[in-house]
Design an enzyme around this catalytic site. Structure first.
Site, PDB file in Angstrom:
ATOM      1  N   ASP A  65       1.805  -7.185  -4.127  1.00  0.00           N
ATOM      2  CA  ASP A  65       1.014  -7.094  -2.901  1.00  0.00           C
ATOM      3  C   ASP A  65       1.676  -8.133  -1.988  1.00  0.00           C
ATOM      4  O   ASP A  65       1.970  -9.250  -2.442  1.00  0.00           O
ATOM      5  CB  ASP A  65      -0.435  -7.488  -3.205  1.00  0.00           C
ATOM      6  CG  ASP A  65      -1.332  -7.365  -1.983  1.00  0.00           C
ATOM      7  OD1 ASP A  65      -2.255  -6.549  -2.019  1.00  0.00           O
ATOM      8  OD2 ASP A  65      -1.127  -8.116  -1.007  1.00  0.00           O
ATOM      9  N   THR A 116       0.803  -1.222   0.000  1.00  0.00           N
ATOM     10  CA  THR A 116       0.000   0.000   0.000  1.00  0.00           C
ATOM     11  C   THR A 116       0.837   1.273   0.000  1.00  0.00           C
ATOM     12  O   THR A 116       0.468   2.258  -0.643  1.00  0.00           O
ATOM     13  CB  THR A 116      -0.907   0.001   1.267  1.00  0.00           C
ATOM     14  OG1 THR A 116      -1.732  -1.161   1.195  1.00  0.00           O
ATOM     15  CG2 THR A 116      -1.762   1.226   1.367  1.00  0.00           C
ATOM     16  N   ASP A 174       0.758  -6.918   5.158  1.00  0.00           N
ATOM     17  CA  ASP A 174       0.154  -8.234   5.441  1.00  0.00           C
ATOM     18  C   ASP A 174       1.173  -9.303   5.815  1.00  0.00           C
ATOM     19  O   ASP A 174       0.928 -10.095   6.722  1.00  0.00           O
ATOM     20  CB  ASP A 174      -0.685  -8.698   4.237  1.00  0.00           C
ATOM     21  CG  ASP A 174      -1.958  -7.874   4.095  1.00  0.00           C
ATOM     22  OD1 ASP A 174      -2.342  -7.209   5.079  1.00  0.00           O
ATOM     23  OD2 ASP A 174      -2.560  -7.892   3.013  1.00  0.00           O
ATOM     24  N   THR A 199       4.422  -9.055  14.982  1.00  0.00           N
ATOM     25  CA  THR A 199       3.235  -9.682  14.424  1.00  0.00           C
ATOM     26  C   THR A 199       2.230  -8.591  14.080  1.00  0.00           C
ATOM     27  O   THR A 199       2.164  -7.560  14.762  1.00  0.00           O
ATOM     28  CB  THR A 199       2.676 -10.748  15.410  1.00  0.00           C
ATOM     29  OG1 THR A 199       1.712 -11.527  14.737  1.00  0.00           O
ATOM     30  CG2 THR A 199       2.060 -10.149  16.661  1.00  0.00           C
ATOM     31  N   THR A 222       2.574 -21.055  21.033  1.00  0.00           N
ATOM     32  CA  THR A 222       1.237 -20.740  21.567  1.00  0.00           C
ATOM     33  C   THR A 222       0.431 -19.880  20.606  1.00  0.00           C
ATOM     34  O   THR A 222       0.984 -19.024  19.916  1.00  0.00           O
ATOM     35  CB  THR A 222       1.317 -20.031  22.942  1.00  0.00           C
ATOM     36  OG1 THR A 222      -0.017 -19.696  23.358  1.00  0.00           O
ATOM     37  CG2 THR A 222       2.142 -18.774  22.921  1.00  0.00           C
ATOM     38  N   GLN A 223      -0.876 -20.121  20.565  1.00  0.00           N
ATOM     39  CA  GLN A 223      -1.725 -19.265  19.731  1.00  0.00           C
ATOM     40  C   GLN A 223      -2.119 -17.991  20.478  1.00  0.00           C
ATOM     41  O   GLN A 223      -2.770 -17.121  19.926  1.00  0.00           O
ATOM     42  CB  GLN A 223      -2.951 -20.013  19.198  1.00  0.00           C
ATOM     43  CG  GLN A 223      -3.794 -20.699  20.237  1.00  0.00           C
ATOM     44  CD  GLN A 223      -4.908 -21.538  19.620  1.00  0.00           C
ATOM     45  OE1 GLN A 223      -6.049 -21.104  19.653  1.00  0.00           O
ATOM     46  NE2 GLN A 223      -4.613 -22.694  19.069  1.00  0.00           N
ATOM     47  N   SER A 248       0.720 -10.141   0.034  1.00  0.00           N
ATOM     48  CA  SER A 248       0.044 -11.438   0.163  1.00  0.00           C
ATOM     49  C   SER A 248       0.650 -12.451  -0.813  1.00  0.00           C
ATOM     50  O   SER A 248       0.477 -13.656  -0.641  1.00  0.00           O
ATOM     51  CB  SER A 248      -1.440 -11.310  -0.143  1.00  0.00           C
ATOM     52  OG  SER A 248      -1.972 -10.232   0.549  1.00  0.00           O
TER      53      SER A 248
END
Ligand code: ASP
Length: 348
Positions: free
Chosen positions: A62, A18, A95, A171, A283-284, A64
């Protein structure tokens, strides 16, 4: 030794995302702008005494669509230009920025210069863009040196919304706010307010032995990620943990490293580990760490042969696995190094 008062030279590498977009006045569609014109777009950059050159990726992507091949290209470019510049800024889509910064932190060895990823939530050509501040402060940090002429932050990092954070600790936590990134388990490296405050205790400084940039460009991507959730079926767990062509599995577990205690699950994990596959427990939860000694559900995983990811992010764990598996064909060696702190990615 470099004269600390020499002007810094910065290479701005635009990969896509972006930040480099501008609204086409006719179609109103967002299209990438010509980065050789960056000084016209962001005139604030002229105020720096640093020399700023730019390099544009072709094609622009991009984020992604980022693939490890792009990280290899990036590492190669930084290595070829390493002696010509004092710092590197990678303009990248948000992203997958944390994945790219994590991977690069393992691929660039003996780094003595800043490699700062940044981007924005709004295009640089739009009125309320966050890209201008992100870019200008990232340039200031990339150019900053101490009295000995050494870079203040010789790390792969991400600068976003006033915070400089370690690349392999980052993150993306918000898809719409300017405050899009976090380093949940490690303090920020610097913070921009009226002035830029460097947190020197948190910054890694290379030892005198670590001379001359070395890059690692062999990456093994045979990794699968399994997120544990209520209702996960035996078939899904089996397909991932015992899938063909999978050398390592990151299990995103609950809390401090807990998964399902049902015998069918433990037996699939055991079978997968016995087959030689690497199983890494992350861990999540957004923050905190894996400790497989607390609950019976975690203990069962440890006994089955699962390795602790401690407080690594999934992005950090993925980059570390790609790198280690590319370097070593012996899975035991990879497991051993996974539990070691290599680039500040775990608090151990
Ligand atoms: N989809 C865009 C990208 O990651 C989003 C952004 O740059 O913020 O390239």
């Amino acid at each position: 030794m470099k004269n600390p008062f020499d002007k810094s030279k910065i290479l701005l590498i635009y990969t896509g995302g972006t930040i480099g977009m501008k609204e086409d006045p006719k179609t109103l569609a967002l299209t990438p702008f010509d980065f050789s014109q960056i000084l016209q777009e962001v005139p604030e950059l002229r105020k720096f005494s640093s020399r700023i050159d730019s390099h544009t990726f072709d094609p622009l992507i991009d984020s992604s669509d980022v693939e490890p091949a792009m990280w290899v290209e990036l590492a190669g470019l930084i290595s070829r230009k390493y002696d010509d510049y004092d710092g590197f800024i990678v303009l990248h889509g948000t992203d997958t920025m944390a994945y790219s910064a994590s991977a690069l932190s393992f691929m660039l060895d003996h780094l003595r210069k800043p490699v700062i990823f940044t981007g924005s939530q709004l295009p640089i050509g739009s009125l309320r863009t966050d890209g201008r501040e992100n870019l200008v402060s990232a340039v200031e940090i990339a150019a900053a040196k101490n009295m000995r002429g050494e870079a203040l932050v010789p790390e792969v990092s991400i600068y976003f919304n006033s915070q400089l954070i370690r690349g392999n600790r980052a993150t993306k936590v918000n898809s719409t706010s300017f405050d899009a990134f976090r380093s949940p388990n490690y303090p920020s490296l610097a913070e921009a307010g009226i002035s830029i405050r460097y947190h020197d205790m948190a910054i890694h400084h290379p030892s005198h032995q670590e001379r001359g940039l070395r890059i690692h460009t062999t990456l093994d991507t045979r990794v699968a990620i399994l997120k544990i959730h209520p209702g996960i079926t035996e078939q899904v767990a089996r397909n991932v943990l015992l899938g063909a062509g999978i050398r390592a599995i990151i299990i995103e577990t609950y809390g401090s490293g807990n998964a399902i205690s049902k015998p069918w699950f433990t037996s699939i994990v055991r079978e997968s580990a016995r087959s030689g596959r690497i199983i890494l427990n992350v861990t999540q939860c957004l923050a905190g760490e894996v400790n497989m000694d607390i609950y019976a559900t975690g203990k069962a995983l440890k006994e089955a042969g699962v390795i602790s990811g401690y407080d690594m992010t999934t992005e950090g764990a993925l980059g570390k696995l790609f790198f280690l598996m590319g370097e070593y064909s012996d899975n035991e060696k990879v497991k051993q190094l996974l539990e070691k702190n290599l680039k500040g990615e775990i608090s151990k």
